[in-house]
Design an enzyme around this catalytic site. Structure first.
Site, PDB file in Angstrom:
ATOM      1  N   HIS A  34     -16.230  20.625   2.853  1.00 64.62           N
ATOM      2  CA  HIS A  34     -15.299  20.426   4.310  1.00 64.62           C
ATOM      3  C   HIS A  34     -14.046  20.923   4.372  1.00 64.62           C
ATOM      4  O   HIS A  34     -13.389  19.787   3.425  1.00 64.62           O
ATOM      5  CB  HIS A  34     -16.161  20.505   5.216  1.00 64.62           C
ATOM      6  CG  HIS A  34     -16.354  19.267   4.885  1.00 64.62           C
ATOM      7  ND1 HIS A  34     -15.118  18.229   5.364  1.00 64.62           N
ATOM      8  CD2 HIS A  34     -16.833  18.030   5.281  1.00 64.62           C
ATOM      9  CE1 HIS A  34     -15.601  16.911   5.814  1.00 64.62           C
ATOM     10  NE2 HIS A  34     -16.478  17.093   5.313  1.00 64.62           N
ATOM     11  N   HIS A  37     -12.318  17.696   3.189  1.00 67.19           N
ATOM     12  CA  HIS A  37     -12.874  16.988   2.043  1.00 67.19           C
ATOM     13  C   HIS A  37     -10.852  17.496   1.425  1.00 67.19           C
ATOM     14  O   HIS A  37     -10.854  17.461   0.417  1.00 67.19           O
ATOM     15  CB  HIS A  37     -13.404  17.442   1.016  1.00 67.19           C
ATOM     16  CG  HIS A  37     -14.796  16.623   1.389  1.00 67.19           C
ATOM     17  ND1 HIS A  37     -16.193  17.838   1.772  1.00 67.19           N
ATOM     18  CD2 HIS A  37     -15.834  15.605   0.859  1.00 67.19           C
ATOM     19  CE1 HIS A  37     -17.182  17.078   1.673  1.00 67.19           C
ATOM     20  NE2 HIS A  37     -16.345  16.097   1.421  1.00 67.19           N
ATOM     21  N   GLU A 151     -11.301   7.973   5.894  1.00 70.86           N
ATOM     22  CA  GLU A 151     -12.021   6.560   6.701  1.00 70.86           C
ATOM     23  C   GLU A 151     -12.950   7.326   7.562  1.00 70.86           C
ATOM     24  O   GLU A 151     -13.259   6.169   8.659  1.00 70.86           O
ATOM     25  CB  GLU A 151     -10.454   6.499   7.459  1.00 70.86           C
ATOM     26  CG  GLU A 151      -9.313   6.169   6.971  1.00 70.86           C
ATOM     27  CD  GLU A 151      -8.275   5.550   8.048  1.00 70.86           C
ATOM     28  OE1 GLU A 151      -8.062   5.844   9.352  1.00 70.86           O
ATOM     29  OE2 GLU A 151      -6.842   4.792   7.337  1.00 70.86           O
TER      30      GLU A 151
END
Ligand code: PAF
Length: 283
Positions: A34, A37, A151
């Site tokens: 998505h 990424h 993160e």
């Protein structure tokens, strides 16, 4: 776009790049790519000559068989999406379970100095041994100069930093900010499995984290945790698994606030059968 499934082929390809003095940034993923990424890949390409994107649903990090079976596998559309970023500078490494595990699909056991026992480690048995095993193997095979992680999986990011420190693996780990939908929902491959009623409900998670952050300015961690628990108690669709305010470094739950430390709030929620996680920096 070049796609390698066999170890020796990707090893040769990366060696050829290194001989030309080209730097390699790696983005390990489990596919179902998505925008989140893609941001990692874009950053990897900004900071390196070539990006190696691994696409591999790693069986040893799943404690839940159904989750593993149902995890989306969409190699063709993943490759198409990567081509929108670059057709020439990305290499896809999509190994088979057999090739990467050499017929022995088990995890190594790691000591991550206690990071592995907190949060996800408590609720997903063996998860970080599985992550450690595959990431260590990727780093041995691809030997990237830098590797990029989101993160959203903050505990995973800290554990991978610990892994490279302990094993002295010469790769720089780069943590990248969480990428969110316009409604605040943290992007995740699992979002594609949300039924629409859960998809509509899920932004409540980040909304709650933001309010918790504001409250943490004046209230204790216990009070904020109690408040969050109450927000979910009567929620029709979202079931809270945990909300924890923890020290950013040790990931241990905060007992008493200190202004010498930094904290982060972590949350795991079930939206039906789908487990979603998120986190927010508190200072
Ligand atoms: O974050 C993920 O997608 C996975 O845990 C990783 C790092 C690719 C290892 O399988």
């Amino acid at each position: 776009m070049k796609i390698y499934t066999e170890k020796h082929k990707i090893i040769n390809a990366v060696e050829a790049l290194k001989l030309k003095n080209l730097s390699v940034g790696m983005v390990p993923t489990m596919g179902a790519l998505h925008q989140g990424h893609l941001q990692l890949v874009i950053r990897a390409l900004k900071e390196n000559d070539v990006a190696v994107v691994s696409i591999f649903v790693n069986p040893t990090q799943f404690d839940n068989k159904t989750d593993l079976e149902k995890y989306p596998r969409t190699l063709e559309s993943d490759v198409k999406l990567l081509e929108t970023v670059s057709e020439t500078d990305i290499i896809v490494y999509a190994p088979t379970v057999e090739d990467i595990y050499d017929g022995n699909t088990v995890s190594e056991t790691f000591d991550f100095d206690g990071l592995e026992y907190e949060m996800e480690g408590k609720f997903r048995y063996g998860h970080f041994d599985g992550v450690g095993t595959i990431v260590k193997r990727f780093f041995e095979i691809v030997a990237p100069n830098k590797a990029y992680f989101g993160e959203k999986d903050f505990q995973q990011l800290q554990i991978i930093k610990k892994l490279v420190e302990k094993y002295r693996i010469p790769v720089k780990i780069v943590g990248c900010e969480i990428h969110r939908e316009a409604n605040g929902l943290a992007m995740s491959s699992r979002n594609t499995r949300l039924e629409s009623k859960y998809k509509n409900a899920a932004p409540f998670i980040y909304k709650t984290l933001k309010t918790a952050k504001t409250k943490f300015g004046t209230k204790s961690a216990n009070k904020v945790t109690e408040w969050v628990d109450n927000q979910f108690k009567n929620h029709d669709l979202l079931k809270l698994e945990y909300f924890i305010i923890a020290d950013t470094k040790t990931l241990k739950p905060v007992k008493r606030k200190s202004n010498k430390k930094t904290y982060r709030a972590f949350i795991a929620v079930y939206a039906g059968e789908i487990r979603l996680i998120d986190n927010i920096a508190l200072n």
